[in-house]
Scaffold this motif. Structure first.
Motif, PDB file in Angstrom:
ATOM      1  N   GLN A 109       0.807  -1.217   0.000  1.00 46.17           N
ATOM      2  CA  GLN A 109       0.000   0.000   0.000  1.00 46.17           C
ATOM      3  C   GLN A 109       0.843   1.270   0.000  1.00 46.17           C
ATOM      4  O   GLN A 109       0.438   2.295  -0.561  1.00 46.17           O
ATOM      5  N   ALA A 110       2.025   1.244   0.615  1.00 43.95           N
ATOM      6  CA  ALA A 110       2.873   2.435   0.640  1.00 43.95           C
ATOM      7  C   ALA A 110       3.329   2.813  -0.763  1.00 43.95           C
ATOM      8  O   ALA A 110       3.367   3.999  -1.121  1.00 43.95           O
ATOM      9  N   VAL A 111       3.659   1.826  -1.575  1.00 44.11           N
ATOM     10  CA  VAL A 111       4.084   2.089  -2.954  1.00 44.11           C
ATOM     11  C   VAL A 111       2.922   2.648  -3.762  1.00 44.11           C
ATOM     12  O   VAL A 111       3.084   3.593  -4.545  1.00 44.11           O
ATOM     13  N   ILE A 112       1.737   2.088  -3.566  1.00 45.10           N
ATOM     14  CA  ILE A 112       0.549   2.578  -4.276  1.00 45.10           C
ATOM     15  C   ILE A 112       0.265   4.027  -3.893  1.00 45.10           C
ATOM     16  O   ILE A 112      -0.057   4.865  -4.748  1.00 45.10           O
ATOM     17  N   GLY A 113       0.393   4.328  -2.608  1.00 49.57           N
ATOM     18  CA  GLY A 113       0.165   5.695  -2.157  1.00 49.57           C
ATOM     19  C   GLY A 113       1.159   6.676  -2.745  1.00 49.57           C
ATOM     20  O   GLY A 113       0.791   7.790  -3.146  1.00 49.57           O
ATOM     21  N   LEU A 114       2.435   6.283  -2.815  1.00 47.06           N
ATOM     22  CA  LEU A 114       3.449   7.153  -3.413  1.00 47.06           C
ATOM     23  C   LEU A 114       3.172   7.381  -4.899  1.00 47.06           C
ATOM     24  O   LEU A 114       3.336   8.498  -5.412  1.00 47.06           O
ATOM     25  N   TYR A 115       2.778   6.323  -5.595  1.00 48.92           N
ATOM     26  CA  TYR A 115       2.471   6.474  -7.019  1.00 48.92           C
ATOM     27  C   TYR A 115       1.292   7.429  -7.215  1.00 48.92           C
ATOM     28  O   TYR A 115       1.338   8.322  -8.075  1.00 48.92           O
ATOM     29  N   LEU A 116       0.238   7.245  -6.439  1.00 47.83           N
ATOM     30  CA  LEU A 116      -0.929   8.117  -6.564  1.00 47.83           C
ATOM     31  C   LEU A 116      -0.571   9.560  -6.240  1.00 47.83           C
ATOM     32  O   LEU A 116      -0.995  10.493  -6.941  1.00 47.83           O
ATOM     33  N   ALA A 117       0.220   9.766  -5.192  1.00 43.54           N
ATOM     34  CA  ALA A 117       0.600  11.118  -4.794  1.00 43.54           C
ATOM     35  C   ALA A 117       1.446  11.807  -5.856  1.00 43.54           C
ATOM     36  O   ALA A 117       1.380  13.031  -6.021  1.00 43.54           O
ATOM     37  N   SER A 118       2.235  11.052  -6.598  1.00 45.07           N
ATOM     38  CA  SER A 118       3.092  11.652  -7.625  1.00 45.07           C
ATOM     39  C   SER A 118       2.358  11.895  -8.937  1.00 45.07           C
ATOM     40  O   SER A 118       2.654  12.865  -9.646  1.00 45.07           O
ATOM     41  N   GLN A 119       1.384  11.044  -9.270  1.00 45.19           N
ATOM     42  CA  GLN A 119       0.783  11.122 -10.592  1.00 45.19           C
ATOM     43  C   GLN A 119      -0.581  11.808 -10.632  1.00 45.19           C
ATOM     44  O   GLN A 119      -0.956  12.359 -11.668  1.00 45.19           O
ATOM     45  N   ALA A 120      -1.347  11.787  -9.554  1.00 43.10           N
ATOM     46  CA  ALA A 120      -2.638  12.493  -9.563  1.00 43.10           C
ATOM     47  C   ALA A 120      -2.454  13.992  -9.766  1.00 43.10           C
ATOM     48  O   ALA A 120      -3.140  14.594 -10.615  1.00 43.10           O
ATOM     49  N   PRO A 121      -1.544  14.652  -9.036  1.00 45.46           N
ATOM     50  CA  PRO A 121      -1.333  16.091  -9.313  1.00 45.46           C
ATOM     51  C   PRO A 121      -0.795  16.342 -10.720  1.00 45.46           C
ATOM     52  O   PRO A 121      -1.143  17.346 -11.346  1.00 45.46           O
ATOM     53  N   GLN A 122       0.047  15.442 -11.205  1.00 44.54           N
ATOM     54  CA  GLN A 122       0.572  15.606 -12.567  1.00 44.54           C
ATOM     55  C   GLN A 122      -0.552  15.589 -13.594  1.00 44.54           C
ATOM     56  O   GLN A 122      -0.501  16.283 -14.613  1.00 44.54           O
ATOM     57  N   SER A 123      -1.600  14.826 -13.310  1.00 45.70           N
ATOM     58  CA  SER A 123      -2.686  14.676 -14.264  1.00 45.70           C
ATOM     59  C   SER A 123      -3.557  15.924 -14.375  1.00 45.70           C
ATOM     60  O   SER A 123      -4.034  16.257 -15.465  1.00 45.70           O
ATOM     61  N   VAL A 124      -3.752  16.632 -13.247  1.00 47.86           N
ATOM     62  CA  VAL A 124      -4.706  17.740 -13.269  1.00 47.86           C
ATOM     63  C   VAL A 124      -4.118  19.087 -12.865  1.00 47.86           C
ATOM     64  O   VAL A 124      -4.649  20.135 -13.251  1.00 47.86           O
ATOM     65  N   SER A 125      -3.041  19.093 -12.078  1.00 48.01           N
ATOM     66  CA  SER A 125      -2.553  20.362 -11.534  1.00 48.01           C
ATOM     67  C   SER A 125      -1.995  21.290 -12.609  1.00 48.01           C
ATOM     68  O   SER A 125      -2.159  22.508 -12.543  1.00 48.01           O
TER      69      SER A 125
END
Length: 297
Positions: free
Chosen positions: A93-109
Motif C-alpha cells: 500500500q505504501a508504494v501505491i500511495g506514493l504512485y498516486l501522490a506523484s501522478q494524480a497532481p501531474q494529471s490535473v494540476s
C-alpha cells in the motif's frame, strides 16, 4: 465632430487560412484522446526522460516482490503461494500511495496552473468528458500498477504446477479487489489534487490523506483490540481507504483480514463497507464535476 459608427470601423481581413474539409471526429474521439494521453502521462510516456523515472521505479518496486515470491515457489516446489492475491495490494500500500501522490497532481494540476482547462471546454470536449477521461485514466493507471504483480503471481503459480482452479479463483478475486481499489484511490487522489494548482500541495495532500487515515484507524483498532472491544474493530475500518478495501475483500472475496486478531467484517458489515466504497467513488466524481464547473467559467 461626428463619432464614427462601429460599422465604419469593422474590417475583414483575408490572411490566407484554408478551410478544413476533413472529417469532424467529435467528442468521443477527443475524450478517447484525452484518456490515452493522460494514461500515457501517468507512466511518463510521451514526456521527458525525467518524468519516466519515478513511475517506472515504483512500477518495478511493485513487481519485484511478486517475482521473488514466484522464484521461491518454483525453486521449493510449493503447493500454494506464500502470499495471497488479495493480500498483495495491502502489503504494498505504501508504494501505491506514493504512485498516486506523484501522478494524480501531474494529471490535473498543470491544467489548473496554466489555465488550460477552459481551452479544453471550448469545443468539442465538455466538462463531463474531461472528468471521465481524467478519472478513467487515473483508475486505469492504478489498475495496471496493482494488477501486473498479480499477473506475475498467477503465471508463476501455473509454472510451479499449482492447482489451476484455486489459482484462477484467487487471481480473479485479486483483480476485483484491485479494481475497486483503483476506482477508490483514483477518485480520492484526483479530488485532492484538483483543489490546488500547486503540484507540491497536491502531493502532500494525497500522502497525508492516505497515511494519516490509515495510521489513525490502525492505532484505534489496536487500542480496541487490546481493551477487548473486538466489536468496534471492523467498524473503525470504515474510516480509511485501504481498510475499506480490506474489509470488502474480507467479506466477499475470501481474503484474510489484516485487522487485529483478523477481526474483519462479516457479510452484513461488508455490505456497509461496499456501500461506503461506492459512495466515495460516486462522491469523488460529483466533486470533480462541481470543481470543473467553476474552473471552466
Amino acid at each position: 465632430m461626428s463619432t464614427p459608427t462601429p460599422q465604419a470601423e469593422t474590417r475583414i481581413h483575408n490572411i490566407g487560412y484554408r478551410d478544413y474539409d476533413g472529417p469532424r471526429l467529435g467528442r468521443a474521439y477527443a475524450r478517447r484522446s484525452l484518456f490515452s494521453q493522460s494514461l500515457r502521462g501517468a507512466y511518463g510516456l510521451g514526456r521527458s526522460a525525467k518524468s519516466k523515472v519515478l513511475p517506472m521505479i515504483l512500477f518495478a518496486v511493485m513487481c519485484i516482490p511478486a517475482l521473488v515470491v514466484v522464484a521461491v515457489a518454483v525453486a521449493t516446489k510449493l503447493k500454494d503461494l506464500p502470499l495471497d492475491y488479495t493480500r498483495y495490494a495491502i502489503f504494498t500500500q505504501a508504494v501505491i500511495g506514493l504512485y498516486l501522490a506523484s501522478q494524480a497532481p501531474q494529471s490535473v494540476s498543470r491544467d489548473l496552473r496554466f489555465k488550460t482547462v477552459p481551452l479544453y471546454f471550448s469545443r468539442p470536449i465538455e466538462r463531463v468528458d474531461y472528468v471521465l477521461a481524467k478519472y478513467g485514466a487515473m483508475a486505469a493507471a492504478l489498475f495496471i500498477l496493482t494488477a501486473s504483480p498479480l499477473l506475475i503471481l498467477y503465471i508463476g503459480s501455473l509454472l510451479a504446477k499449482m492447482d489451476f482452479a484455486d489459482q484462477t479463483q484467487g487471481f480473479a478475486q485479486g483483480l476485483v479487489s484491485v479494481a475497486l481499489l483503483s476506482l477508490l484511490f483514483g477518485g480520492i487522489g484526483l479530488v485532492l489534487a484538483a483543489l490546488t494548482p500547486r503540484r507540491g500541495f497536491g502531493v502532500a495532500a494525497v500522502i497525508a490523506a492516505l497515511t494519516i487515515s490509515y495510521g489513525a484507524v490502525s492505532t484505534l483498532q489496536a487500542i480496541a483490540w487490546s481493551t477487548d472491544s473486538l466489536d468496534a474493530v471492523p467498524w473503525l475500518g470504515l474510516f480509511s481507504p485501504i481498510t475499506l478495501i480490506d474489509g470488502v475483500q474480507t467479506a466477499f472475496l475470501g481474503a484474510t483480514s489484516s485487522f487485529p486478531a483478523e477481526a474483519g467484517p462479516g457479510a452484513g458489515q461488508g455490505v456497509v463497507y461496499l456501500l461506503v466504497v461506492l459512495a466515495l467513488v460516486a462522491g469523488s466524481y460529483a466533486v470533480l464535476m462541481r470543481r470543473y464547473r467553476k474552473v471552466g467559467l
